[in-house]
Write a protein that holds these residues in place. Structure first.
Motif, PDB file in Angstrom:
ATOM      1  N   GLY A 204       0.807  -1.211   0.000  1.00 25.74           N
ATOM      2  CA  GLY A 204       0.000   0.000   0.000  1.00 25.74           C
ATOM      3  C   GLY A 204       0.842   1.264   0.000  1.00 25.74           C
ATOM      4  O   GLY A 204       0.502   2.259  -0.629  1.00 25.74           O
ATOM      5  N   GLU A 205       1.958   1.204   0.686  1.00 25.15           N
ATOM      6  CA  GLU A 205       2.849   2.357   0.774  1.00 25.15           C
ATOM      7  C   GLU A 205       3.714   2.526  -0.472  1.00 25.15           C
ATOM      8  O   GLU A 205       4.001   3.645  -0.883  1.00 25.15           O
ATOM      9  CB  GLU A 205       3.754   2.176   2.002  1.00 25.15           C
ATOM     10  CG  GLU A 205       4.738   3.287   2.234  1.00 25.15           C
ATOM     11  CD  GLU A 205       5.640   3.019   3.422  1.00 25.15           C
ATOM     12  OE1 GLU A 205       6.871   3.174   3.281  1.00 25.15           O
ATOM     13  OE2 GLU A 205       5.101   2.633   4.481  1.00 25.15           O
ATOM     14  N   ARG A 206       4.129   1.415  -1.079  1.00 28.58           N
ATOM     15  CA  ARG A 206       5.161   1.483  -2.118  1.00 28.58           C
ATOM     16  C   ARG A 206       4.686   1.324  -3.552  1.00 28.58           C
ATOM     17  O   ARG A 206       5.420   1.653  -4.485  1.00 28.58           O
ATOM     18  CB  ARG A 206       6.217   0.430  -1.830  1.00 28.58           C
ATOM     19  CG  ARG A 206       6.986   0.740  -0.553  1.00 28.58           C
ATOM     20  CD  ARG A 206       8.083  -0.262  -0.312  1.00 28.58           C
ATOM     21  NE  ARG A 206       8.842   0.105   0.860  1.00 28.58           N
ATOM     22  CZ  ARG A 206       8.590  -0.342   2.083  1.00 28.58           C
ATOM     23  NH1 ARG A 206       7.606  -1.190   2.276  1.00 28.58           N
ATOM     24  NH2 ARG A 206       9.320   0.047   3.102  1.00 28.58           N
ATOM     25  N   SER A 207       3.481   0.810  -3.754  1.00 32.21           N
ATOM     26  CA  SER A 207       3.044   0.590  -5.131  1.00 32.21           C
ATOM     27  C   SER A 207       3.037   1.898  -5.913  1.00 32.21           C
ATOM     28  O   SER A 207       2.587   2.936  -5.421  1.00 32.21           O
ATOM     29  CB  SER A 207       1.644  -0.027  -5.170  1.00 32.21           C
ATOM     30  OG  SER A 207       1.234  -0.185  -6.525  1.00 32.21           O
ATOM     31  N   ARG A 208       3.539   1.820  -7.124  1.00 26.96           N
ATOM     32  CA  ARG A 208       3.561   2.985  -8.008  1.00 26.96           C
ATOM     33  C   ARG A 208       2.333   3.030  -8.906  1.00 26.96           C
ATOM     34  O   ARG A 208       2.187   3.947  -9.709  1.00 26.96           O
ATOM     35  CB  ARG A 208       4.844   2.949  -8.853  1.00 26.96           C
ATOM     36  CG  ARG A 208       6.106   3.011  -7.991  1.00 26.96           C
ATOM     37  CD  ARG A 208       7.353   2.707  -8.775  1.00 26.96           C
ATOM     38  NE  ARG A 208       7.385   1.280  -9.144  1.00 26.96           N
ATOM     39  CZ  ARG A 208       8.411   0.685  -9.734  1.00 26.96           C
ATOM     40  NH1 ARG A 208       9.504   1.374 -10.020  1.00 26.96           N
ATOM     41  NH2 ARG A 208       8.373  -0.596 -10.036  1.00 26.96           N
ATOM     42  N   LEU A 209       1.458   2.037  -8.785  1.00 23.46           N
ATOM     43  CA  LEU A 209       0.241   1.998  -9.593  1.00 23.46           C
ATOM     44  C   LEU A 209      -0.865   2.786  -8.906  1.00 23.46           C
ATOM     45  O   LEU A 209      -0.939   2.815  -7.675  1.00 23.46           O
ATOM     46  CB  LEU A 209      -0.221   0.552  -9.787  1.00 23.46           C
ATOM     47  CG  LEU A 209       0.775  -0.404 -10.444  1.00 23.46           C
ATOM     48  CD1 LEU A 209       0.159  -1.797 -10.549  1.00 23.46           C
ATOM     49  CD2 LEU A 209       1.214   0.103 -11.790  1.00 23.46           C
ATOM     50  N   PRO A 210      -1.750   3.401  -9.693  1.00 25.44           N
ATOM     51  CA  PRO A 210      -2.878   4.094  -9.062  1.00 25.44           C
ATOM     52  C   PRO A 210      -3.828   3.082  -8.425  1.00 25.44           C
ATOM     53  O   PRO A 210      -3.909   1.931  -8.860  1.00 25.44           O
ATOM     54  CB  PRO A 210      -3.548   4.831 -10.227  1.00 25.44           C
ATOM     55  CG  PRO A 210      -3.107   4.119 -11.455  1.00 25.44           C
ATOM     56  CD  PRO A 210      -1.762   3.514 -11.153  1.00 25.44           C
ATOM     57  N   ALA A 211      -4.539   3.529  -7.416  1.00 28.62           N
ATOM     58  CA  ALA A 211      -5.503   2.664  -6.735  1.00 28.62           C
ATOM     59  C   ALA A 211      -6.536   2.155  -7.733  1.00 28.62           C
ATOM     60  O   ALA A 211      -6.995   2.895  -8.611  1.00 28.62           O
ATOM     61  CB  ALA A 211      -6.191   3.425  -5.614  1.00 28.62           C
ATOM     62  N   TYR A 212      -6.884   0.880  -7.597  1.00 34.61           N
ATOM     63  CA  TYR A 212      -7.872   0.285  -8.491  1.00 34.61           C
ATOM     64  C   TYR A 212      -9.259   0.734  -8.046  1.00 34.61           C
ATOM     65  O   TYR A 212      -9.593   0.629  -6.860  1.00 34.61           O
ATOM     66  CB  TYR A 212      -7.767  -1.247  -8.469  1.00 34.61           C
ATOM     67  CG  TYR A 212      -8.477  -1.897  -9.623  1.00 34.61           C
ATOM     68  CD1 TYR A 212      -7.881  -1.933 -10.874  1.00 34.61           C
ATOM     69  CD2 TYR A 212      -9.740  -2.442  -9.469  1.00 34.61           C
ATOM     70  CE1 TYR A 212      -8.526  -2.514 -11.949  1.00 34.61           C
ATOM     71  CE2 TYR A 212     -10.396  -3.027 -10.544  1.00 34.61           C
ATOM     72  CZ  TYR A 212      -9.776  -3.056 -11.780  1.00 34.61           C
ATOM     73  OH  TYR A 212     -10.425  -3.622 -12.845  1.00 34.61           O
ATOM     74  N   PRO A 213     -10.074   1.220  -8.984  1.00 33.00           N
ATOM     75  CA  PRO A 213     -11.413   1.697  -8.611  1.00 33.00           C
ATOM     76  C   PRO A 213     -12.300   0.557  -8.116  1.00 33.00           C
ATOM     77  O   PRO A 213     -12.592  -0.381  -8.852  1.00 33.00           O
ATOM     78  CB  PRO A 213     -11.972   2.287  -9.916  1.00 33.00           C
ATOM     79  CG  PRO A 213     -10.833   2.370 -10.868  1.00 33.00           C
ATOM     80  CD  PRO A 213      -9.794   1.396 -10.399  1.00 33.00           C
ATOM     81  N   ALA A 214     -12.729   0.635  -6.874  1.00 31.76           N
ATOM     82  CA  ALA A 214     -13.499  -0.438  -6.252  1.00 31.76           C
ATOM     83  C   ALA A 214     -14.900  -0.581  -6.830  1.00 31.76           C
ATOM     84  O   ALA A 214     -15.494  -1.648  -6.737  1.00 31.76           O
ATOM     85  CB  ALA A 214     -13.585  -0.210  -4.746  1.00 31.76           C
ATOM     86  N   GLY A 215     -15.431   0.451  -7.444  1.00 31.43           N
ATOM     87  CA  GLY A 215     -16.809   0.406  -7.910  1.00 31.43           C
ATOM     88  C   GLY A 215     -17.004  -0.099  -9.330  1.00 31.43           C
ATOM     89  O   GLY A 215     -18.136  -0.105  -9.820  1.00 31.43           O
ATOM     90  N   LEU A 216     -15.956  -0.541  -9.983  1.00 28.64           N
ATOM     91  CA  LEU A 216     -16.104  -1.009 -11.368  1.00 28.64           C
ATOM     92  C   LEU A 216     -16.902  -2.297 -11.419  1.00 28.64           C
ATOM     93  O   LEU A 216     -16.721  -3.188 -10.586  1.00 28.64           O
ATOM     94  CB  LEU A 216     -14.739  -1.248 -12.017  1.00 28.64           C
ATOM     95  CG  LEU A 216     -13.851  -0.036 -12.263  1.00 28.64           C
ATOM     96  CD1 LEU A 216     -12.587  -0.462 -13.011  1.00 28.64           C
ATOM     97  CD2 LEU A 216     -14.578   1.053 -13.021  1.00 28.64           C
TER      98      LEU A 216
END
Length: 167
Positions: free
Chosen positions: A94-106
């Motif tokens: 959670g701290e280190r990922s360089r990817l944007p947060a995945y949208p939970a509502g998809l």
């Protein structure tokens, strides 16, 4: 998007120099965080996809997270082989990922395809930069591991983009 901090290496008889091992552990831990994050995104897509292409996408997303889990294990084990400690806890990811947060509502299949394609492309780019960094540092084995991973990511991206054509 935080980058992995190089940690103290543990003793090993691995004959790579300290610089090569430190560089590779740092690169691998960054890729590990991104890979675990992408694995979880693929799982989320697998669990929540809806729509006309449900069956095909549900199966495809399941294949993706299985493939990612296998290479994630190889990455973490390579970190240990080099005297490092894998940074794969939920908190570290959670701290280190360089990817944007995945949208939970998809829910819609093509929305998941688009979200995953974006993240696969980002990770593939980071992995290719890691190939160059580890090769330049003198760690051909880590560069080779990442090269194989790059092909896996590119293949998944191709499959995702094929679904988006004409959409």
């Amino acid at each position: 998007m935080a980058k992995s901090k190089p940690g103290k290496l543990h003793g090993t008889r691995n004959d790579l120099g300290a610089n090569a091992r430190e560089t590779s552990v740092s690169v691998l831990n960054a890729v590990l965080a991104d890979s675990i994050d992408l694995t979880n995104a693929a799982r989320m897509a697998h669990w929540t996809v809806r729509g006309a292409q449900f069956a095909a996408l549900h199966e495809l997303f399941g294949t993706f997270y299985d493939d990612l889990a296998a290479v994630t294990d190889d990455i973490a084990e390579r970190v240990v082989q080099l005297g490092g400690t894998p940074e794969g806890t939920t908190q570290a990811v959670g701290e280190r990922s360089r990817l944007p947060a995945y949208p939970a509502g998809l829910r819609a299949g093509m929305d998941h395809v688009t979200a995953l394609a974006d993240r696969y492309a980002m990770l593939a780019k980071a992995v290719r930069a890691g190939i160059d960094a580890t090769d330049e540092a003198g760690d051909a084995d880590t560069a080779d591991l990442l090269t194989g991973y790059s092909r896996t990511l590119d293949k998944a991206l191709w499959m995702l983009e094929a679904h988006l054509e004409g959409a």
